[in-house]
Write a protein that holds these residues in place. Sequence first.
Motif, PDB file in Angstrom:
ATOM      1  N   SER A 296       0.830  -1.210   0.000  1.00 10.90           N
ATOM      2  CA  SER A 296       0.000   0.000   0.000  1.00 10.90           C
ATOM      3  C   SER A 296       0.859   1.251   0.000  1.00 10.90           C
ATOM      4  CB  SER A 296      -0.927  -0.008   1.216  1.00 10.90           C
ATOM      5  OG  SER A 296      -1.779  -1.124   1.197  1.00 10.90           O
ATOM      6  N   GLU A 297       1.938   1.228   0.767  1.00 14.57           N
ATOM      7  CA  GLU A 297       2.847   2.369   0.793  1.00 14.57           C
ATOM      8  C   GLU A 297       3.496   2.572  -0.576  1.00 14.57           C
ATOM      9  OE1 GLU A 297       5.627   1.422   3.849  1.00 14.57           O
ATOM     10  OE2 GLU A 297       4.140   1.518   5.460  1.00 14.57           O
ATOM     11  N   GLY A 298       3.998   1.467  -1.137  1.00 13.57           N
ATOM     12  CA  GLY A 298       4.699   1.562  -2.409  1.00 13.57           C
ATOM     13  C   GLY A 298       3.808   1.964  -3.558  1.00 13.57           C
ATOM     14  N   ALA A 299       2.566   1.511  -3.521  1.00 15.33           N
ATOM     15  CA  ALA A 299       1.639   1.776  -4.618  1.00 15.33           C
ATOM     16  C   ALA A 299       1.304   3.258  -4.763  1.00 15.33           C
ATOM     17  CB  ALA A 299       0.359   0.970  -4.416  1.00 15.33           C
ATOM     18  N   LYS A 300       1.604   4.049  -3.763  1.00 14.33           N
ATOM     19  CA  LYS A 300       1.324   5.482  -3.845  1.00 14.33           C
ATOM     20  C   LYS A 300       2.289   6.209  -4.775  1.00 14.33           C
ATOM     21  CE  LYS A 300      -0.569   5.628   0.859  1.00 14.33           C
ATOM     22  NZ  LYS A 300      -0.363   6.113   2.249  1.00 14.33           N
ATOM     23  N   THR A 301       3.512   5.683  -4.910  1.00 16.24           N
ATOM     24  CA  THR A 301       4.525   6.429  -5.664  1.00 16.24           C
ATOM     25  C   THR A 301       5.342   5.578  -6.631  1.00 16.24           C
ATOM     26  OG1 THR A 301       6.109   6.124  -3.858  1.00 16.24           O
ATOM     27  CG2 THR A 301       4.791   8.153  -3.841  1.00 16.24           C
ATOM     28  N   LYS A 302       5.496   4.282  -6.368  1.00 18.64           N
ATOM     29  CA  LYS A 302       6.394   3.459  -7.173  1.00 18.64           C
ATOM     30  C   LYS A 302       5.665   2.858  -8.371  1.00 18.64           C
ATOM     31  CE  LYS A 302       9.063   2.055  -3.104  1.00 18.64           C
ATOM     32  NZ  LYS A 302       9.510   0.900  -2.279  1.00 18.64           N
TER      33      LYS A 302
ATOM     34  N   ASN B 248       0.938   5.807 -11.552  1.00 22.11           N
ATOM     35  CA  ASN B 248       2.084   4.900 -11.487  1.00 22.11           C
ATOM     36  C   ASN B 248       1.685   3.425 -11.525  1.00 22.11           C
ATOM     37  OD1 ASN B 248       1.048   5.716  -8.802  1.00 22.11           O
ATOM     38  ND2 ASN B 248       2.396   4.097  -8.070  1.00 22.11           N
ATOM     39  N   ILE B 249       0.423   3.133 -11.803  1.00 24.21           N
ATOM     40  CA  ILE B 249      -0.069   1.757 -11.826  1.00 24.21           C
ATOM     41  C   ILE B 249      -0.423   1.342 -13.254  1.00 24.21           C
ATOM     42  CG2 ILE B 249      -1.929   0.219 -11.079  1.00 24.21           C
ATOM     43  CD1 ILE B 249      -2.154   1.882  -8.530  1.00 24.21           C
ATOM     44  N   PHE B 250       0.022   0.148 -13.626  1.00 16.95           N
ATOM     45  CA  PHE B 250      -0.359  -0.473 -14.891  1.00 16.95           C
ATOM     46  C   PHE B 250      -0.664  -1.931 -14.573  1.00 16.95           C
ATOM     47  CE2 PHE B 250       0.085  -2.492 -18.998  1.00 16.95           C
ATOM     48  CZ  PHE B 250      -0.269  -1.522 -19.930  1.00 16.95           C
ATOM     49  N   ALA B 251      -1.729  -2.479 -15.155  1.00 22.14           N
ATOM     50  CA  ALA B 251      -2.093  -3.860 -14.842  1.00 22.14           C
ATOM     51  C   ALA B 251      -2.755  -4.515 -16.038  1.00 22.14           C
ATOM     52  CB  ALA B 251      -3.029  -3.904 -13.630  1.00 22.14           C
ATOM     53  N   THR B 252      -2.527  -5.823 -16.166  1.00 25.19           N
ATOM     54  CA  THR B 252      -3.063  -6.568 -17.299  1.00 25.19           C
ATOM     55  C   THR B 252      -3.799  -7.817 -16.825  1.00 25.19           C
ATOM     56  OG1 THR B 252      -1.104  -7.983 -17.612  1.00 25.19           O
ATOM     57  CG2 THR B 252      -1.098  -5.822 -18.688  1.00 25.19           C
ATOM     58  N   GLN B 253      -4.865  -8.171 -17.545  1.00 20.43           N
ATOM     59  CA  GLN B 253      -5.539  -9.441 -17.297  1.00 20.43           C
ATOM     60  C   GLN B 253      -4.754 -10.581 -17.936  1.00 20.43           C
ATOM     61  OE1 GLN B 253      -8.604 -10.247 -15.449  1.00 20.43           O
ATOM     62  NE2 GLN B 253      -7.339 -12.078 -15.716  1.00 20.43           N
ATOM     63  N   PHE B 254      -4.125 -10.318 -19.053  1.00 22.88           N
ATOM     64  CA  PHE B 254      -3.324 -11.347 -19.722  1.00 22.88           C
ATOM     65  C   PHE B 254      -1.990 -11.547 -18.997  1.00 22.88           C
ATOM     66  CE2 PHE B 254      -2.747  -7.287 -22.006  1.00 22.88           C
ATOM     67  CZ  PHE B 254      -1.379  -7.110 -21.888  1.00 22.88           C
ATOM     68  N   HIS B 255      -1.292 -12.608 -19.383  1.00 25.31           N
ATOM     69  CA  HIS B 255      -0.003 -12.956 -18.782  1.00 25.31           C
ATOM     70  C   HIS B 255       1.129 -12.547 -19.724  1.00 25.31           C
ATOM     71  CE1 HIS B 255      -1.275 -15.514 -15.348  1.00 25.31           C
ATOM     72  NE2 HIS B 255      -2.331 -15.741 -16.104  1.00 25.31           N
ATOM     73  N   PRO B 256       1.803 -11.434 -19.479  1.00 30.57           N
ATOM     74  CA  PRO B 256       2.932 -11.072 -20.342  1.00 30.57           C
ATOM     75  C   PRO B 256       4.021 -12.142 -20.347  1.00 30.57           C
ATOM     76  CG  PRO B 256       2.276  -9.198 -18.991  1.00 30.57           C
ATOM     77  CD  PRO B 256       1.534 -10.384 -18.468  1.00 30.57           C
ATOM     78  N   GLU B 257       4.230 -12.805 -19.203  1.00 29.07           N
ATOM     79  CA  GLU B 257       5.301 -13.806 -19.105  1.00 29.07           C
ATOM     80  C   GLU B 257       5.026 -15.050 -19.940  1.00 29.07           C
ATOM     81  OE1 GLU B 257       2.347 -14.780 -15.959  1.00 29.07           O
ATOM     82  OE2 GLU B 257       3.280 -12.943 -16.700  1.00 29.07           O
ATOM     83  N   LYS B 258       3.789 -15.204 -20.417  1.00 25.08           N
ATOM     84  CA  LYS B 258       3.431 -16.332 -21.274  1.00 25.08           C
ATOM     85  C   LYS B 258       3.160 -15.889 -22.712  1.00 25.08           C
ATOM     86  CE  LYS B 258       1.249 -18.938 -17.491  1.00 25.08           C
ATOM     87  NZ  LYS B 258       0.004 -19.606 -17.022  1.00 25.08           N
ATOM     88  N   SER B 259       3.528 -14.638 -23.017  1.00 25.56           N
ATOM     89  CA  SER B 259       3.096 -14.028 -24.277  1.00 25.56           C
ATOM     90  C   SER B 259       4.222 -13.730 -25.250  1.00 25.56           C
ATOM     91  CB  SER B 259       2.302 -12.749 -23.976  1.00 25.56           C
ATOM     92  OG  SER B 259       1.147 -13.044 -23.217  1.00 25.56           O
TER      93      SER B 259
END
Length: 212
Positions: A70-76, A185-196
């Motif tokens: 939670s702390e990190g998600a504010k800025t990182k 600062n947040i990006f998120a995917t439903q797909f799996h980049p590591e399998k793509s």
Amino acid sequence: MTTVAILDYGMGNLRSVAQAMRTAAPEAQVMITSDPEQVRAAERLILPGQGAMPDCMANLRTSGLLEALSEGAKTKPLLGVCVGEQMLFGAAEEGNSHGLGWLDGSVVKFQLNEAVDANGAKLKVPHMGWNRVNQTRAHALWHGVPDEAYFYFVHSYYVMPNDAHLTVGSSVYGSAFTCAVAHDNIFATQFHPEKSGAFGLQLYRNFANWRP
């Protein structure tokens, strides 16, 4: 050297994510960690997720990592993957659970009814396999990734943002659905980049260099 912490709260495709991240950004220091202090010290965070949303949320809460996250998600820079994306939102239909609520919206199940694919075969849940991703708006993490590139999916639920501007990627399975979101600062995917394949690695490389 940038440091990337992949949160180990007992749920997630950890080693595959780490291997992809190390391949994409060999200059980065990538760690799988369940230590809150390592999460606090890291410059970038990855929240993976695999399995049922209620289990993922329960494990995150009991892992001791939630406060540091939670702390990190504010800025990182924070990258959510699969259920890690769903956890960023609020109410979820799966198990009548509730995510972190950091992004405005909900998580809903595919309701395909009699939807069929291009060959006339009935679509099934979970949605599993390769699907095109439409980049609904520009973002730094799409750099070098062509619009309508294929990514790999395994899921029965998807996010439904209340603010359409959160959506940066969509796909079609029966009907169009949000498969990538971004806010500050947040990006998120439903797909799996590591399998793509190559485009998934490009997305991880972009994350390692992202300066939101």
